[in-house]
Design a protein around this motif. Structure first.
Motif, short mmCIF file in Angstrom:
data_model
loop_
_atom_site.label_atom_id
_atom_site.label_comp_id
_atom_site.label_asym_id
_atom_site.label_seq_id
_atom_site.Cartn_x
_atom_site.Cartn_y
_atom_site.Cartn_z
N UNK A 1 -37.78 16.95 8.46
CA UNK A 1 -36.84 16.98 7.50
C UNK A 1 -35.45 17.25 8.08
N UNK A 2 -35.50 17.89 9.43
CA UNK A 2 -34.29 18.08 10.16
C UNK A 2 -33.61 16.68 10.56
N UNK A 3 -34.61 15.91 10.88
CA UNK A 3 -34.16 14.46 11.61
C UNK A 3 -33.75 13.71 10.15
N UNK A 4 -34.00 13.80 9.30
CA UNK A 4 -33.70 13.01 8.07
C UNK A 4 -32.22 13.33 7.66
N UNK A 5 -31.93 14.55 7.79
CA UNK A 5 -30.77 15.15 7.58
C UNK A 5 -29.67 14.93 8.55
N UNK A 6 -30.09 14.43 9.69
CA UNK A 6 -29.07 14.06 10.92
C UNK A 6 -29.46 12.52 11.19
N UNK A 7 -29.05 11.68 10.39
CA UNK A 7 -29.20 10.24 10.78
C UNK A 7 -28.48 9.47 12.06
N UNK A 8 -27.59 10.36 12.18
CA UNK A 8 -26.67 9.83 13.38
C UNK A 8 -26.98 10.35 14.72
N UNK A 9 -28.18 11.17 14.87
CA UNK A 9 -28.62 11.77 15.96
C UNK A 9 -29.97 11.29 16.22
N UNK A 10 -30.30 10.79 17.50
CA UNK A 10 -31.66 10.60 17.81
C UNK A 10 -32.79 11.42 18.27
N UNK A 11 -34.02 11.40 17.88
CA UNK A 11 -34.83 12.63 18.15
C UNK A 11 -35.93 11.86 19.14
N UNK B 1 -35.97 6.00 11.33
CA UNK B 1 -35.54 5.06 12.34
C UNK B 1 -34.87 5.82 13.45
N UNK B 2 -34.63 7.04 13.42
CA UNK B 2 -33.72 7.92 14.39
C UNK B 2 -34.87 8.80 15.23
N UNK B 3 -36.19 8.48 14.93
CA UNK B 3 -37.26 9.26 15.73
C UNK B 3 -37.99 8.36 16.55
N UNK B 4 -38.24 8.83 17.82
CA UNK B 4 -39.21 7.99 18.58
C UNK B 4 -40.15 8.73 18.87
N UNK B 5 -41.61 8.37 18.91
CA UNK B 5 -42.76 9.23 19.26
C UNK B 5 -43.28 8.70 20.62
N UNK C 1 -30.00 22.54 11.09
CA UNK C 1 -28.98 21.45 11.13
C UNK C 1 -27.57 21.95 11.52
N UNK C 2 -27.14 22.86 10.80
CA UNK C 2 -25.83 23.47 11.31
C UNK C 2 -25.84 23.90 12.63
N UNK C 3 -26.99 24.32 13.24
CA UNK C 3 -26.79 24.81 14.70
C UNK C 3 -26.80 23.55 15.73
N UNK C 4 -27.70 22.46 15.28
CA UNK C 4 -27.70 21.46 16.18
C UNK C 4 -26.06 20.68 16.06
N UNK C 5 -25.59 20.65 14.77
CA UNK C 5 -24.41 20.16 14.75
C UNK C 5 -23.41 20.81 15.47
N UNK C 6 -23.33 22.18 15.63
CA UNK C 6 -22.45 23.07 16.37
C UNK C 6 -22.58 22.73 17.85
N UNK C 7 -24.05 22.55 18.35
CA UNK C 7 -24.09 22.33 19.87
C UNK C 7 -23.66 20.83 19.99
N UNK C 8 -24.05 19.92 19.22
CA UNK C 8 -23.38 18.48 19.38
C UNK C 8 -21.87 18.36 19.72
#
Length: 482
Positions: free
Chosen positions: A317-327, A350-354, A423-430
């Motif tokens: 869910x977090x990754x889906x909210x941040x499409x410009x960030x790769x996980x 598409x922005x997640x690699x296992x 999501x907010x915290x990750x965006x702040x760190x980015x």
């Protein structure tokens, strides 16, 4: 008809009874026995030994006094041969274990499920190393009780002997395994037995705790509860602690939260618990070190087991909210059934690699990662966070379990399911390299202040009778919590 008319039930007079017996024998001589008599040593068609002649004759005589031995219309075939059952498999397993263990005494016995990649397994190795370091003459026996490989057994100190208990008892049912474990521990008479996450071990204590405490002091490590699909607490503490605690010298925990919960909800004395925080076993960078991430970092690192506890659904869910960030997601996939749908959701993004399993976090962290994301529903103290802090990655994690003992509450997400807050915290760190540097500084300070090896060994040394075991009596252990 003759049997009926001449049976002792109808012939009451002792003289006529004797005549009836003679009549039966005479009839048998004329017309043959009702059933052929077996010779001594003969075998019936079923393979069982036949009743010997001397026993048949004796039973015939006794039937004159007790008619029910041979009622009318019956013969000796009504008696089946009984052999005493001999279950030799537990004895054979015990003999195999005794040969592997040897005849020398052990100062410490650790009963554990396995030794592989995991926080609890790291803790087991820490305990073994602390014992060996404090007393080079210590002899440590490590018994693994689950049917699984133990690749980390090679990390044990040289004073430790690893014996695969599960392999030796593989052919036995659970109750027999418990019986073998009880016999083994009682015969070993080790001054100290430490139990960590082994169901066979816990069941042995609940059934035979009084016998075990005659010669051994019993310790147990429990880190947190597990939770079922309805989020009801389950696990070793819930199944065993309230019944086993009178036999335990102490319960060791790596965090401060769960002892409070168990004391309050299970009625276990708070004095029984000892908090021993796990140390960090790697090289610490300088406290003035900046965050690992470089300019333009646009990736998030996630590492751990992909199971229900670690909430891959939240990660998706977090990754889906941040499409410009790769996980970048590392870890073994141990999910099945309906929970496996969460893995499908991750794979579809598409922005997640296992990437699969990893050995050490330092090998997968890179300058392109601006944060480490830790999702979880419950925790003890996840030791992987120590590796993350040492790798100079900012941590984005919820205030769950023992995480609050390591990181300040202001640096954590207060609600573990608050996707917006993550999501907010990750965006702040980015967006703020300076914020990443400040957070890394606080993490390193906590690591240096609270997770040193010297602090860990000092806590164990303060635990009476652990590093240097002493003989114990059951009275010492029971009276303190009566």
């Amino acid at each position: 008809m003759l049997d009926r008319l001449t049976h002792n039930r109808w012939v009451r007079n002792r003289y006529t009874r004797r005549l009836a017996q003679l009549a039966r024998r005479f009839f048998s001589l004329l017309f043959g026995a009702h059933a052929p008599r077996a010779d001594a040593g003969s075998v019936l068609p079923s393979g069982a030994p036949a009743m010997p002649l001397w026993l048949q004759e004796e039973m015939t005589r006794l039937a004159a006094m007790e008619p029910e031995l041979l009622p009318p219309g019956t013969d000796f075939n009504r008696y089946a041969f009984y052999s005493v059952p001999m279950h030799v498999a537990p004895g054979e397993a015990y003999a195999e274990l005794a040969n592997a263990i040897g005849g020398e005494p052990y100062s410490h016995v650790l009963v554990i499920p396995w030794l592989k990649q995991g926080g609890a397994d790291r803790g087991i190795i820490y305990h073994a190393n602390a014992i060996a370091e404090h007393d080079p003459s210590a002899r440590i026996l490590v018994l693994t009780t689950e049917h699984s490989s133990s690749p980390w057994a090679s990390r044990l100190p040289r004073q430790a002997t690893h014996v695969d208990f599960a392999h030796a008892v593989a052919s036995l049912d659970f109750n027999q395994q418990v019986a073998v474990m009880a016999r083994l521990l009682i015969q070993l008479r080790s001054p100290l037995v430490h139990l960590v996450n082994s169901r066979v071990g816990w069941e042995t204590v609940v059934r035979h705790g009084l016998a075990l405490t005659q010669h051994s002091r019993l310790y147990a490590s429990i880190f947190c509860d597990d939770y079922d699909e309805r989020m009801n607490p389950v696990g070793y503490a819930r199944d065993y602690l309230r019944y086993c605690y009178p036999y335990l010298s102490a319960v060791i925990c790596d965090n401060s939260r769960y002892p409070q919960i168990w004391s309050r909800e299970l009625g276990v004395p708070a004095a029984l618990f000892t908090v021993v925080p796990f140390p960090y076993d790697g090289q610490l960078p300088g406290r003035s070190a900046a965050a690992l991430s470089g300019v333009g970092a646009d990736r998030v690192l996630w590492a751990g087991r992909l199971d229900r506890q670690k909430r891959p659904d939240l990660l998706a869910a977090i990754a889906a909210r941040m499409p410009r960030v790769h996980f970048d997601v590392y870890g073994a996939q141990v999910m099945s059934g309906a929970a496996a749908q969460d893995l499908g959701a991750l794979r579809s993004l598409p922005n997640v690699t296992l990437h699969g399993e990893f050995q050490r976090l330092e090998s997968v962290a890179s300058e392109r990662h601006f944060a480490y994301l830790h999702t979880t529903a419950w925790e003890g103290t996840p030791t992987i966070l120590f590796d993350v802090a040492a790798a100079r990655l900012p941590i984005c994690a919820p205030a769950v379990g023992g995480i609050v003992d390591f990181l300040a509450a202001a640096d954590l997400i207060s609600e573990p399911e608050d996707i917006d807050a993550f999501v907010q915290r990750l965006e702040q760190l980015r967006a703020a390299p300076a914020l990443r540097d400040q957070l890394v500084q606080r993490q390193l300070e906590s690591l240096a202040r609270n997770r040193q090896w010297s602090g860990f060994t000092a806590a164990l040394q303060a635990l009476d009778g652990y590093l240097v075991p002493k003989k114990s009596t059951s009275t010492d252990q029971v009276v303190g919590y009566a």
